[in-house]
Each structure stands twice: as structure tokens, then as C-alpha cells.
Design an enzyme around this catalytic site. Structure first.
Site, short mmCIF file in Angstrom:
data_model
loop_
_atom_site.label_atom_id
_atom_site.label_comp_id
_atom_site.label_asym_id
_atom_site.label_seq_id
_atom_site.Cartn_x
_atom_site.Cartn_y
_atom_site.Cartn_z
N ASP A 67 0.74 -1.24 -0.17
CA ASP A 67 -0.08 0.01 0.14
C ASP A 67 0.92 1.21 -0.08
O ASP A 67 2.07 1.19 0.15
CB ASP A 67 -0.93 0.12 1.03
CG ASP A 67 -0.29 -0.53 2.59
OD1 ASP A 67 0.91 -0.46 2.58
OD2 ASP A 67 -1.06 -1.10 3.46
N ASN A 136 -7.53 -3.61 14.04
CA ASN A 136 -9.00 -3.89 13.52
C ASN A 136 -8.97 -5.19 12.71
O ASN A 136 -9.89 -5.29 12.11
CB ASN A 136 -9.72 -2.71 13.07
CG ASN A 136 -9.12 -2.31 12.14
OD1 ASN A 136 -7.93 -2.74 11.39
ND2 ASN A 136 -9.57 -0.98 11.51
N HIS A 138 -7.25 -5.10 10.10
CA HIS A 138 -6.81 -4.75 8.65
C HIS A 138 -5.51 -5.48 8.08
O HIS A 138 -4.37 -5.68 8.90
CB HIS A 138 -7.16 -3.25 8.26
CG HIS A 138 -5.93 -2.39 8.85
ND1 HIS A 138 -6.14 -1.66 9.97
CD2 HIS A 138 -4.68 -2.41 8.57
CE1 HIS A 138 -5.05 -0.84 10.11
NE2 HIS A 138 -4.04 -1.48 9.22
N GLU A 143 -9.57 -2.22 5.07
CA GLU A 143 -10.39 -2.09 6.41
C GLU A 143 -11.61 -3.12 6.77
O GLU A 143 -11.95 -3.74 5.69
CB GLU A 143 -10.90 -0.75 6.54
CG GLU A 143 -9.71 0.42 6.49
CD GLU A 143 -9.03 0.79 7.86
OE1 GLU A 143 -9.09 -0.41 8.79
OE2 GLU A 143 -8.37 1.66 7.99
C1 GLP Z 1 -0.53 -0.08 8.46
C2 GLP Z 1 -0.29 -0.60 7.28
C3 GLP Z 1 -0.37 -1.96 7.37
C4 GLP Z 1 0.17 -2.84 8.63
C5 GLP Z 1 -0.51 -2.05 9.77
C6 GLP Z 1 0.20 -2.54 11.23
O1 GLP Z 1 -2.10 0.09 8.61
N1 GLP Z 1 -1.04 -0.30 6.07
O2 GLP Z 1 0.17 -2.97 6.39
O3 GLP Z 1 0.24 -4.08 9.05
O4 GLP Z 1 -0.18 -0.51 9.66
O5 GLP Z 1 1.22 -1.56 11.46
P1 GLP Z 1 2.30 -1.61 12.70
O6 GLP Z 1 3.19 -2.78 12.30
O7 GLP Z 1 2.97 -0.77 12.94
O8 GLP Z 1 1.68 -2.17 14.01
#
Ligand code: GLP
Length: 247
Positions: A67, A136, A138, A143
Site C-alpha cells: 500500500d 482492527n 486490517h 479495512e
Molecule cells: C498500517 C499498514 C499495514 C500494517 C499496519 C500495522 O496500517 N498499512 O500494512 O500491517 O499498519 O502496523 P504496525 O506494524 O505498525 O502495527
């Protein structure tokens, strides 16, 4: 879904790195799906260390990131382009032309999404996709409520996701409202998936992933329909998971 319990963040990162390195070494032309966020930082650090020490080469590796924020150019310190350069690409021998992230500044975002899907197809699909997970449920920026049939698309981020990611920005207002993300169908087509999770703040999410049903309100649950998914989670992230079948 196979669950691997790591002692801590360090071990989680090492186990994931070992798998990536093994795959890259045995398939010099390899397509790797990458994630951002705090969770895979240790993995990238280990890949860089291994490249420097053991010379694992990424010259034949093609990458696709999950993304990118809409509105942030690649040189913006909060863009995922920038993150990837800073933490991985600038330190390994990957070729620039083999690096792919959605262009969040494209004039025509719909066209950009279609183009991204086409590029993944032309590369022969993703062999190994690395995922993190949002609290959540995702994955990428898919989402809750996202269709399992979704392809690369534009999303409006939920307030909880914007808040979770806001500590990287100077203020909440600076966190982009939208992003481009690979869709759930795109992700699930990967040959193999490794989902990483670390820390107590992810423990109820991981419990839900392991024990809950497949439901569109919890996007990561779709991974349970995939034949080759490994969750590598540390003890803290597995704290709430009732007796998972661990390896
Ligand atoms: C973002 C990214 C996801 C990632 C998520 C969790 O929203 N788009 O790909 O998995 O955050 O991030 P973290 O690893 O900082 O908890």
C-alpha cells in the site's frame, strides 16, 4: 494456518528473515510482497545484515508493496516509498526497476490501481507476501467490511487506523485520509503468506484471528481460507490466544 510462537520480537524477525532469505536464495527470480509499519522493521534489518554479511543477492528479486498513502510523493518522509528505501532498498542490491509501490500521487488513481494489478500479473504473481496486521484486523489497508473479491483500490482510512499511524506524523491532521492498497483477492492469490505480529497490543487481534470465524468485518480472517499461511507471533502477541497449535 500455521502458528509459530517466537520468544520475542527479535526471534520473530529472525524466523521471518530466515524464510525470506531461504526463498530468495533458492529462487533467484523471486517476487516478494512487502509490508510497512513497525512490525517488519526487524525483518528488514536482518535482511540488510544478511546481505552485507553473506551476500544474499536481490538482483533478480521483484517487489510489490501492499500500500501507499494518497497524496504523499516518494520523497515524503512519511510515504511508504521513503520507508522502504530507508529501511531496505537503499541497503541491498535490488534493481530500481524491480521495485513497485502504488503511486499515491498519480493523477488518475483508478488507472493506477488497474496498472498495479497488471504489473503484479505480468511478474507472474507474488510468491511470498509479508503482512502485518492492524488492531482492527486490517491487512494492507483493507479495512473491516472490505470485499474478499477486492483488487488494488483506493480506500478511505478509518479513524482508528489514522490514529494508530499518527505517531509517525507531526499531527493527526497530517495523516492522509486515503490510501491505495492491494485488495484482499490480490493478497490471497499470493503463493505463500507470512503474517507477523508482535506485542501485547496485538494480542486480542491475534486471538480473534486464530479462534474467530472467517468474516468480512475482520479482513485478516480471510487468510484462513489460504493453504499456505504462517503466522509468526511473539509471546506477547499470543498472550490471549487460547492454546494455539504452535510449532
Ligand atoms: C498500517 C499498514 C499495514 C500494517 C499496519 C500495522 O496500517 N498499512 O500494512 O500491517 O499498519 O502496523 P504496525 O506494524 O505498525 O502495527
Amino acid at each position: 494456518m500455521k502458528i509459530i510462537k517466537a520468544m520475542n520480537y527479535e526471534e520473530m524477525s529472525q524466523l521471518a528473515a530466515d524464510r525470506v532469505i531461504d526463498r530468495v536464495r533458492s529462487h533467484p527470480h523471486f517476487t516478494l510482497g512487502l509490508a510497512t509499519g513497525a512490525t517488519p522493521l526487524g525483518l528488514y534489518n536482518k535482511l540488510v545484515g544478511d546481505h552485507q554479511k553473506n551476500g544474499t543477492s536481490y538482483q533478480g528479486v521483484v517487489t510489490f508493496n501492499l500500500d501507499e498513502y494518497i497524496g504523499l510523493p516518494p520523497n515524503h518522509p512519511n510515504s511508504y516509498h521513503y520507508y522502504m528505501n530507508q529501511h531496505l532498498f537503499d541497503h541491498i542490491d535490488i534493481e530500481e526497476k524491480n521495485i513497485h509501490l502504488p503511486d499515491g500521487t498519480a493523477e488518475n488513481l483508478v488507472k493506477e490501481c488497474i496498472f498495479y494489478e497488471k504489473q503484479i500479473r505480468q511478474a507472474g504473481g507474488i510468491r511470498l507476501q509479508i503482512l502485518g496486521i492492524g488492531q482492527n484486523g486490517h491487512i494492507g489497508f483493507n479495512e473491516p467490511g472490505t470485499s474478499p473479491d477486492s483488487r488494488t483500490h483506493v480506500v478511505r482510512l478509518t479513524e482508528s487506523t489514522r490514529k494508530a499511524n499518527s505517531h509517525y506524523f507531526k499531527s493527526m491532521e497530517e495523516v492522509p485520509a486515503c490510501a491505495i492498497t492491494m485488495g484482499l483477492a490480490t493478497i490471497i492469490e499470493s503463493e505463500e503468506i507470512i503474517l507477523l505480529a508482535s506485542g501485547e497490543h496485538k494480542s486480542s487481534t491475534i486471538d480473534k484471528l486464530i479462534h474467530g470465524d472467517v468474516h468480512h468485518q475482520f479482513p485478516a480472517s480471510l487468510l484462513k481460507t489460504h493453504p499456505n499461511v504462517t503466522v509468526i507471533a511473539d509471546q506477547a502477541a499470543l498472550k490471549m490466544a487460547r492454546a494455539p497449535r504452535v510449532y
